[in-house]
Design a protein around this motif. Structure first.
Motif, PDB file in Angstrom:
ATOM      1  N   GLU A 148       0.819  -1.214   0.000  1.00 51.35           N
ATOM      2  CA  GLU A 148       0.000   0.000   0.000  1.00 51.35           C
ATOM      3  C   GLU A 148       0.857   1.271   0.000  1.00 51.35           C
ATOM      4  OE1 GLU A 148      -3.273  -0.239  -0.312  1.00 51.35           O
ATOM      5  OE2 GLU A 148      -3.049  -2.420  -0.308  1.00 51.35           O
ATOM      6  N   GLY A 149       2.188   1.115   0.091  1.00 50.53           N
ATOM      7  CA  GLY A 149       3.072   2.263   0.118  1.00 50.53           C
ATOM      8  C   GLY A 149       2.895   3.140   1.337  1.00 50.53           C
ATOM      9  N   GLN A 150       2.517   2.536   2.463  1.00 48.43           N
ATOM     10  CA  GLN A 150       2.209   3.302   3.664  1.00 48.43           C
ATOM     11  C   GLN A 150       3.383   3.440   4.630  1.00 48.43           C
ATOM     12  OE1 GLN A 150      -1.267   1.775   5.682  1.00 48.43           O
ATOM     13  NE2 GLN A 150      -2.163   1.059   3.777  1.00 48.43           N
ATOM     14  N   TRP A 151       4.367   2.531   4.526  1.00 49.74           N
ATOM     15  CA  TRP A 151       5.344   2.429   5.608  1.00 49.74           C
ATOM     16  C   TRP A 151       6.569   3.296   5.405  1.00 49.74           C
ATOM     17  CZ3 TRP A 151       4.215   0.415  10.169  1.00 49.74           C
ATOM     18  CH2 TRP A 151       3.078  -0.403  10.235  1.00 49.74           C
ATOM     19  N   GLY A 152       7.017   3.491   4.172  1.00 48.23           N
ATOM     20  CA  GLY A 152       8.091   4.427   3.868  1.00 48.23           C
ATOM     21  C   GLY A 152       9.254   4.382   4.839  1.00 48.23           C
ATOM     22  N   ASP A 153       9.461   5.484   5.574  1.00 45.60           N
ATOM     23  CA  ASP A 153      10.586   5.570   6.497  1.00 45.60           C
ATOM     24  C   ASP A 153      10.495   4.579   7.648  1.00 45.60           C
ATOM     25  OD1 ASP A 153      11.987   7.468   5.105  1.00 45.60           O
ATOM     26  OD2 ASP A 153      11.204   9.168   6.231  1.00 45.60           O
ATOM     27  N   TYR A 154       9.302   4.081   7.946  1.00 42.59           N
ATOM     28  CA  TYR A 154       9.193   3.064   8.991  1.00 42.59           C
ATOM     29  C   TYR A 154       9.892   1.770   8.566  1.00 42.59           C
ATOM     30  CZ  TYR A 154       6.047   5.815  11.885  1.00 42.59           C
ATOM     31  OH  TYR A 154       5.522   6.795  12.693  1.00 42.59           O
ATOM     32  N   MET A 155       9.930   1.510   7.234  1.00 40.25           N
ATOM     33  CA  MET A 155      10.656   0.348   6.727  1.00 40.25           C
ATOM     34  C   MET A 155      12.154   0.640   6.626  1.00 40.25           C
ATOM     35  SD  MET A 155       8.630  -2.281   6.081  1.00 40.25           S
ATOM     36  CE  MET A 155       9.447  -3.246   4.812  1.00 40.25           C
ATOM     37  N   ARG A 156      12.504   1.855   6.212  1.00 43.78           N
ATOM     38  CA  ARG A 156      13.909   2.211   5.996  1.00 43.78           C
ATOM     39  C   ARG A 156      14.614   2.656   7.274  1.00 43.78           C
ATOM     40  NH1 ARG A 156      15.670   2.996   0.640  1.00 43.78           N
ATOM     41  NH2 ARG A 156      14.007   2.780  -0.904  1.00 43.78           N
ATOM     42  N   GLY A 157      13.876   3.279   8.187  1.00 45.35           N
ATOM     43  CA  GLY A 157      14.477   3.903   9.353  1.00 45.35           C
ATOM     44  C   GLY A 157      15.343   2.985  10.200  1.00 45.35           C
ATOM     45  N   PRO A 158      14.862   1.791  10.569  1.00 51.87           N
ATOM     46  CA  PRO A 158      15.694   0.922  11.408  1.00 51.87           C
ATOM     47  C   PRO A 158      17.030   0.562  10.764  1.00 51.87           C
ATOM     48  CG  PRO A 158      13.413   0.237  11.518  1.00 51.87           C
ATOM     49  CD  PRO A 158      13.483   1.264  10.429  1.00 51.87           C
ATOM     50  N   GLY A 159      17.020   0.339   9.453  1.00 52.44           N
ATOM     51  CA  GLY A 159      18.274   0.044   8.762  1.00 52.44           C
ATOM     52  C   GLY A 159      19.222   1.225   8.757  1.00 52.44           C
ATOM     53  N   ARG A 160      18.665   2.435   8.640  1.00 54.75           N
ATOM     54  CA  ARG A 160      19.507   3.637   8.690  1.00 54.75           C
ATOM     55  C   ARG A 160      20.211   3.751  10.043  1.00 54.75           C
ATOM     56  NH1 ARG A 160      14.707   7.426   6.201  1.00 54.75           N
ATOM     57  NH2 ARG A 160      15.271   7.265   3.981  1.00 54.75           N
ATOM     58  N   VAL A 161      19.471   3.502  11.100  1.00 57.07           N
ATOM     59  CA  VAL A 161      20.084   3.557  12.433  1.00 57.07           C
ATOM     60  C   VAL A 161      21.143   2.471  12.565  1.00 57.07           C
ATOM     61  CG1 VAL A 161      19.683   3.460  14.920  1.00 57.07           C
ATOM     62  CG2 VAL A 161      18.008   4.589  13.432  1.00 57.07           C
ATOM     63  N   CYS A 162      20.861   1.288  12.057  1.00 56.68           N
ATOM     64  CA  CYS A 162      21.854   0.210  12.099  1.00 56.68           C
ATOM     65  C   CYS A 162      23.128   0.605  11.363  1.00 56.68           C
ATOM     66  CB  CYS A 162      21.271  -1.066  11.494  1.00 56.68           C
ATOM     67  SG  CYS A 162      20.085  -1.915  12.551  1.00 56.68           S
ATOM     68  N   ALA A 163      22.983   1.255  10.201  1.00 53.77           N
ATOM     69  CA  ALA A 163      24.157   1.686   9.443  1.00 53.77           C
ATOM     70  C   ALA A 163      24.959   2.714  10.231  1.00 53.77           C
ATOM     71  CB  ALA A 163      23.736   2.257   8.089  1.00 53.77           C
ATOM     72  N   ALA A 164      24.265   3.608  10.923  1.00 55.65           N
ATOM     73  CA  ALA A 164      24.950   4.606  11.747  1.00 55.65           C
ATOM     74  C   ALA A 164      25.706   3.941  12.890  1.00 55.65           C
ATOM     75  CB  ALA A 164      23.948   5.618  12.284  1.00 55.65           C
ATOM     76  N   VAL A 165      25.079   2.968  13.528  1.00 50.54           N
ATOM     77  CA  VAL A 165      25.748   2.249  14.620  1.00 50.54           C
ATOM     78  C   VAL A 165      26.990   1.541  14.089  1.00 50.54           C
ATOM     79  CG1 VAL A 165      25.541   0.304  16.218  1.00 50.54           C
ATOM     80  CG2 VAL A 165      23.675   1.972  16.027  1.00 50.54           C
ATOM     81  N   SER A 166      26.862   0.875  12.950  1.00 46.24           N
ATOM     82  CA  SER A 166      27.981   0.145  12.370  1.00 46.24           C
ATOM     83  C   SER A 166      29.135   1.085  12.040  1.00 46.24           C
ATOM     84  CB  SER A 166      27.524  -0.586  11.111  1.00 46.24           C
ATOM     85  OG  SER A 166      28.599  -1.289  10.518  1.00 46.24           O
ATOM     86  N   GLU A 167      28.813   2.207  11.394  1.00 44.18           N
ATOM     87  CA  GLU A 167      29.868   3.140  10.972  1.00 44.18           C
ATOM     88  C   GLU A 167      30.562   3.799  12.164  1.00 44.18           C
ATOM     89  OE1 GLU A 167      29.711   7.364   8.814  1.00 44.18           O
ATOM     90  OE2 GLU A 167      29.282   5.688   7.444  1.00 44.18           O
ATOM     91  N   ARG A 168      29.797   4.145  13.178  1.00 46.11           N
ATOM     92  CA  ARG A 168      30.366   4.910  14.292  1.00 46.11           C
ATOM     93  C   ARG A 168      30.908   4.032  15.418  1.00 46.11           C
ATOM     94  NH1 ARG A 168      26.265  10.094  15.123  1.00 46.11           N
ATOM     95  NH2 ARG A 168      25.806  10.439  12.910  1.00 46.11           N
ATOM     96  N   HIS A 169      30.381   2.800  15.544  1.00 42.10           N
ATOM     97  CA  HIS A 169      30.739   1.984  16.706  1.00 42.10           C
ATOM     98  C   HIS A 169      31.181   0.562  16.365  1.00 42.10           C
ATOM     99  CE1 HIS A 169      29.351   5.117  19.445  1.00 42.10           C
ATOM    100  NE2 HIS A 169      28.353   5.296  18.603  1.00 42.10           N
ATOM    101  N   GLY A 170      31.027   0.141  15.102  1.00 40.25           N
ATOM    102  CA  GLY A 170      31.557  -1.139  14.681  1.00 40.25           C
ATOM    103  C   GLY A 170      30.549  -2.276  14.675  1.00 40.25           C
ATOM    104  N   SER A 171      31.004  -3.404  14.138  1.00 42.04           N
ATOM    105  CA  SER A 171      30.144  -4.566  13.911  1.00 42.04           C
ATOM    106  C   SER A 171      29.585  -5.156  15.205  1.00 42.04           C
ATOM    107  CB  SER A 171      30.917  -5.640  13.139  1.00 42.04           C
ATOM    108  OG  SER A 171      30.243  -6.869  13.147  1.00 42.04           O
ATOM    109  N   GLN A 172      30.420  -5.268  16.215  1.00 42.83           N
ATOM    110  CA  GLN A 172      29.938  -5.908  17.440  1.00 42.83           C
ATOM    111  C   GLN A 172      28.888  -5.051  18.135  1.00 42.83           C
ATOM    112  OE1 GLN A 172      30.606  -9.179  17.933  1.00 42.83           O
ATOM    113  NE2 GLN A 172      31.537  -8.771  15.930  1.00 42.83           N
ATOM    114  N   ALA A 173      29.060  -3.732  18.089  1.00 47.92           N
ATOM    115  CA  ALA A 173      28.031  -2.846  18.626  1.00 47.92           C
ATOM    116  C   ALA A 173      26.743  -2.986  17.825  1.00 47.92           C
ATOM    117  CB  ALA A 173      28.518  -1.396  18.608  1.00 47.92           C
ATOM    118  N   LEU A 174      26.866  -3.175  16.521  1.00 43.75           N
ATOM    119  CA  LEU A 174      25.677  -3.377  15.692  1.00 43.75           C
ATOM    120  C   LEU A 174      24.943  -4.651  16.102  1.00 43.75           C
ATOM    121  CD1 LEU A 174      23.796  -2.731  13.358  1.00 43.75           C
ATOM    122  CD2 LEU A 174      25.471  -3.781  11.809  1.00 43.75           C
ATOM    123  N   GLY A 175      25.684  -5.714  16.364  1.00 40.55           N
ATOM    124  CA  GLY A 175      25.044  -6.942  16.826  1.00 40.55           C
ATOM    125  C   GLY A 175      24.326  -6.750  18.149  1.00 40.55           C
TER     126      GLY A 175
END
Length: 201
Positions: free
Chosen positions: A58-85
């Motif tokens: 329905e195209g309703q979720w938008g950033d709700y679908m993308r947002g968690p991955g964006r935060v994960c990418a930020a955690v990975s870049e700033r704090h590393g793989s183990q922090a991401l886990g």
């Protein structure tokens, strides 16, 4: 002292099947000498070329679908793989076990990470980082799969495994042994049963 096996695990944090696979991998870390490197992928990126996204028809979720991955990418870049886990451990409980789609800030706190990282969910600041990581995972298995992707260094890469409920103890270890065996067979392509055989209960 033996060197642990290394696995790279690409996940979209919004996918419930991927969450269960991550719980299996945590158990694998407990019963086998395995080091997991946590990496981000995105169902939104995977499906963006389609007229209708099967994850969001329905195209309703938008950033709700993308947002968690964006935060994960930020955690990975700033704090590393183990922090991401560690963040995935906390986020998955809130998303998939409690239904808290607004729980990124609390999950960051649970993981001992800066809560201000939650703000990147609503920007495109980390979209390129998500895309690069996503494409690295798909390059190993081809474009016709989803999340998760598991790569066992020195063996090979596969989509999955999709498993519910996540096995515990030696059952988790035996599944790991089988996955490593299959990943190491260059001509192995697919092993599947209907989703109806799975039970999230």
């Amino acid at each position: 002292m033996s060197t642990p096996q290394t696995a790279d695990f690409w996940f979209d944090p919004v996918c419930p099947y991927t969450w269960l696979t991550s719980r299996w991998l945590r158990e694998v870390e407990r019963v086998r000498d395995v080091a997991v490197h946590w990496r981000v992928m995105s169902l939104s990126v995977l499906n963006e070329h389609l007229d209708v996204d099967p994850e969001d028809p329905e195209g309703q979720w938008g950033d709700y679908m993308r947002g968690p991955g964006r935060v994960c990418a930020a955690v990975s870049e700033r704090h590393g793989s183990q922090a991401l886990g560690t963040y995935l451990d906390a986020l998955g409980v809130r998303l998939h076990e409690r239904g808290e789609w607004d729980g990124a800030e609390r999950a960051l706190a649970d993981a001992g990470l800066p809560t201000e990282l939650a703000a990147v969910a609503w920007t495109d600041e980390y979209d390129d980082a998500v895309r690069v990581s996503h494409e690295q995972g798909l390059a190993l298995v081809g474009p016709d799969v989803g999340t998760p992707v598991l790569s066992v260094r020195g063996a090979g890469a596969l989509f999955g495994p999709v498993v519910s409920p996540a096995p515990k103890g030696e059952a988790a270890g035996r599944l790991w042994d089988g996955v490593v065996l299959m990943a190491g067979v260059q001509d192995f392509c697919e092993l599947k049963r209907p989703y109806g055989a799975l039970d999230f209960g």
